[in-house]
Design a protein around this motif. Structure first.
Motif, PDB file in Angstrom:
ATOM      1  N   GLY A  44      29.916  53.464  44.961  1.00 13.00           N
ATOM      2  CA  GLY A  44      30.411  54.503  44.075  1.00 13.00           C
ATOM      3  C   GLY A  44      31.907  54.376  43.813  1.00 13.00           C
ATOM      4  N   LYS A  45      32.404  53.118  43.790  1.00 11.94           N
ATOM      5  CA  LYS A  45      33.834  52.866  43.593  1.00 11.94           C
ATOM      6  C   LYS A  45      34.046  51.966  42.386  1.00 11.94           C
ATOM      7  N   TYR A  46      35.188  52.181  41.723  1.00 11.73           N
ATOM      8  CA  TYR A  46      35.613  51.315  40.628  1.00 11.73           C
ATOM      9  C   TYR A  46      36.633  50.309  41.134  1.00 11.73           C
ATOM     10  N   TYR A  47      36.585  49.111  40.550  1.00  7.73           N
ATOM     11  CA  TYR A  47      37.541  48.063  40.886  1.00  7.73           C
ATOM     12  C   TYR A  47      38.065  47.460  39.587  1.00  7.73           C
ATOM     13  N   ASN A  48      39.361  47.239  39.507  1.00 12.08           N
ATOM     14  CA  ASN A  48      39.943  46.527  38.377  1.00 12.08           C
ATOM     15  C   ASN A  48      40.133  45.085  38.817  1.00 12.08           C
ATOM     16  N   LEU A  49      39.340  44.200  38.249  1.00 10.73           N
ATOM     17  CA  LEU A  49      39.409  42.784  38.615  1.00 10.73           C
ATOM     18  C   LEU A  49      40.537  42.065  37.880  1.00 10.73           C
ATOM     19  N   GLY A  50      41.031  42.652  36.804  1.00 12.47           N
ATOM     20  CA  GLY A  50      42.065  42.006  36.011  1.00 12.47           C
ATOM     21  C   GLY A  50      41.475  40.894  35.164  1.00 12.47           C
ATOM     22  N   GLU A  51      42.337  40.208  34.455  1.00 11.47           N
ATOM     23  CA  GLU A  51      41.878  39.135  33.565  1.00 11.47           C
ATOM     24  C   GLU A  51      41.410  37.916  34.358  1.00 11.47           C
ATOM     25  N   LEU A  52      42.266  37.424  35.257  1.00  6.22           N
ATOM     26  CA  LEU A  52      41.924  36.236  36.031  1.00  6.22           C
ATOM     27  C   LEU A  52      40.813  36.524  37.039  1.00  6.22           C
ATOM     28  N   GLY A  53      40.883  37.678  37.683  1.00  2.00           N
ATOM     29  CA  GLY A  53      39.823  38.061  38.614  1.00  2.00           C
ATOM     30  C   GLY A  53      38.483  38.174  37.907  1.00  2.00           C
ATOM     31  N   GLY A  54      38.515  38.673  36.681  1.00  2.00           N
ATOM     32  CA  GLY A  54      37.292  38.764  35.894  1.00  2.00           C
ATOM     33  C   GLY A  54      36.724  37.394  35.575  1.00  2.00           C
ATOM     34  N   GLU A  55      37.617  36.455  35.335  1.00  2.52           N
ATOM     35  CA  GLU A  55      37.182  35.089  35.069  1.00  2.52           C
ATOM     36  C   GLU A  55      36.528  34.474  36.309  1.00  2.52           C
ATOM     37  N   ILE A  56      37.150  34.692  37.462  1.00  6.38           N
ATOM     38  CA  ILE A  56      36.569  34.204  38.726  1.00  6.38           C
ATOM     39  C   ILE A  56      35.214  34.860  38.945  1.00  6.38           C
ATOM     40  N   TRP A  57      35.136  36.165  38.689  1.00  4.14           N
ATOM     41  CA  TRP A  57      33.883  36.900  38.850  1.00  4.14           C
ATOM     42  C   TRP A  57      32.782  36.283  37.978  1.00  4.14           C
ATOM     43  N   ASP A  58      33.117  35.990  36.725  1.00  2.00           N
ATOM     44  CA  ASP A  58      32.141  35.390  35.824  1.00  2.00           C
ATOM     45  C   ASP A  58      31.672  34.028  36.330  1.00  2.00           C
ATOM     46  N   LEU A  59      32.598  33.253  36.895  1.00  2.00           N
ATOM     47  CA  LEU A  59      32.237  31.932  37.425  1.00  2.00           C
ATOM     48  C   LEU A  59      31.308  32.033  38.637  1.00  2.00           C
ATOM     49  N   MET A  60      31.302  33.192  39.297  1.00  2.55           N
ATOM     50  CA  MET A  60      30.462  33.370  40.491  1.00  2.55           C
ATOM     51  C   MET A  60      29.089  33.971  40.166  1.00  2.55           C
ATOM     52  N   LYS A  61      28.669  33.903  38.900  1.00  4.15           N
ATOM     53  CA  LYS A  61      27.316  34.357  38.554  1.00  4.15           C
ATOM     54  C   LYS A  61      26.289  33.537  39.315  1.00  4.15           C
ATOM     55  N   GLU A  62      26.581  32.258  39.444  1.00  5.92           N
ATOM     56  CA  GLU A  62      25.762  31.331  40.242  1.00  5.92           C
ATOM     57  C   GLU A  62      26.601  30.906  41.435  1.00  5.92           C
ATOM     58  N   PRO A  63      25.967  30.588  42.567  1.00  5.74           N
ATOM     59  CA  PRO A  63      26.745  30.156  43.743  1.00  5.74           C
ATOM     60  C   PRO A  63      27.683  29.003  43.401  1.00  5.74           C
ATOM     61  N   ILE A  64      28.926  29.121  43.873  1.00  7.37           N
ATOM     62  CA  ILE A  64      29.966  28.146  43.543  1.00  7.37           C
ATOM     63  C   ILE A  64      30.898  27.982  44.744  1.00  7.37           C
ATOM     64  N   THR A  65      31.472  26.797  44.879  1.00  6.26           N
ATOM     65  CA  THR A  65      32.409  26.535  45.974  1.00  6.26           C
ATOM     66  C   THR A  65      33.828  26.889  45.553  1.00  6.26           C
ATOM     67  N   ILE A  66      34.707  27.008  46.526  1.00  4.05           N
ATOM     68  CA  ILE A  66      36.132  27.226  46.255  1.00  4.05           C
ATOM     69  C   ILE A  66      36.671  26.054  45.425  1.00  4.05           C
ATOM     70  N   HIS A  67      36.293  24.841  45.797  1.00  7.39           N
ATOM     71  CA  HIS A  67      36.767  23.653  45.083  1.00  7.39           C
ATOM     72  C   HIS A  67      36.380  23.715  43.602  1.00  7.39           C
ATOM     73  N   GLU A  68      35.138  24.098  43.319  1.00 11.03           N
ATOM     74  CA  GLU A  68      34.689  24.185  41.931  1.00 11.03           C
ATOM     75  C   GLU A  68      35.453  25.271  41.172  1.00 11.03           C
ATOM     76  N   LEU A  69      35.701  26.400  41.825  1.00 11.21           N
ATOM     77  CA  LEU A  69      36.483  27.468  41.195  1.00 11.21           C
ATOM     78  C   LEU A  69      37.888  26.987  40.866  1.00 11.21           C
ATOM     79  N   VAL A  70      38.536  26.360  41.843  1.00 13.70           N
ATOM     80  CA  VAL A  70      39.910  25.890  41.668  1.00 13.70           C
ATOM     81  C   VAL A  70      39.980  24.830  40.566  1.00 13.70           C
ATOM     82  N   THR A  71      39.050  23.899  40.569  1.00  9.71           N
ATOM     83  CA  THR A  71      39.031  22.848  39.548  1.00  9.71           C
ATOM     84  C   THR A  71      38.884  23.446  38.153  1.00  9.71           C
TER      85      THR A  71
END
Length: 101
Positions: free
Chosen positions: A36-63
């Motif tokens: 029952g909480k809201y979170y502001n992910l921001g622009e970049l956080g939102g992008e990271i969130w979108d990339l995590m729709k499917e399981p992903i590694t830190i390396h893949e995120l960073v790349t």
């Protein structure tokens, strides 16, 4: 699922179910239905969130992020790990062992 919530390169990260995410003025905001909480992910956080729709590694995120932004690998990796740690603390991300480590 792993109980130890330490972000490492040997794990896969993905969105936990049950969250509603919306785009507001270029930034992502999330409602955790369970908490029952809201979170502001921001622009970049939102992008990271979108990339995590499917399981992903830190390396893949960073790349992926480095291909879009002018940022050093070490700094990008540190920022991504910090962000994921915050999501883990709130129960918003799942962490799994990498099958082929």
């Amino acid at each position: 699922m792993i109980k130890n919530k330490r972000v490492t390169k040997n794990h896969l990260y993905s969105q936990s179910p049950g969250n509603i995410v919306s785009d507001m003025d270029g930034e992502k905001v999330m409602l955790s239905v369970q908490k029952g909480k809201y979170y502001n992910l921001g622009e970049l956080g939102g992008e990271i969130w979108d990339l995590m729709k499917e399981p992903i590694t830190i390396h893949e995120l960073v790349t992926t992020l480095q291909s879009q932004y002018d940022v050093a690998q070490a700094e990008c990796e540190e920022q991504v790990k910090d962000f994921i740690n915050q999501l883990l603390e709130q129960g918003l991300v799942k962490i799994e062992d990498r099958i082929n480590s």
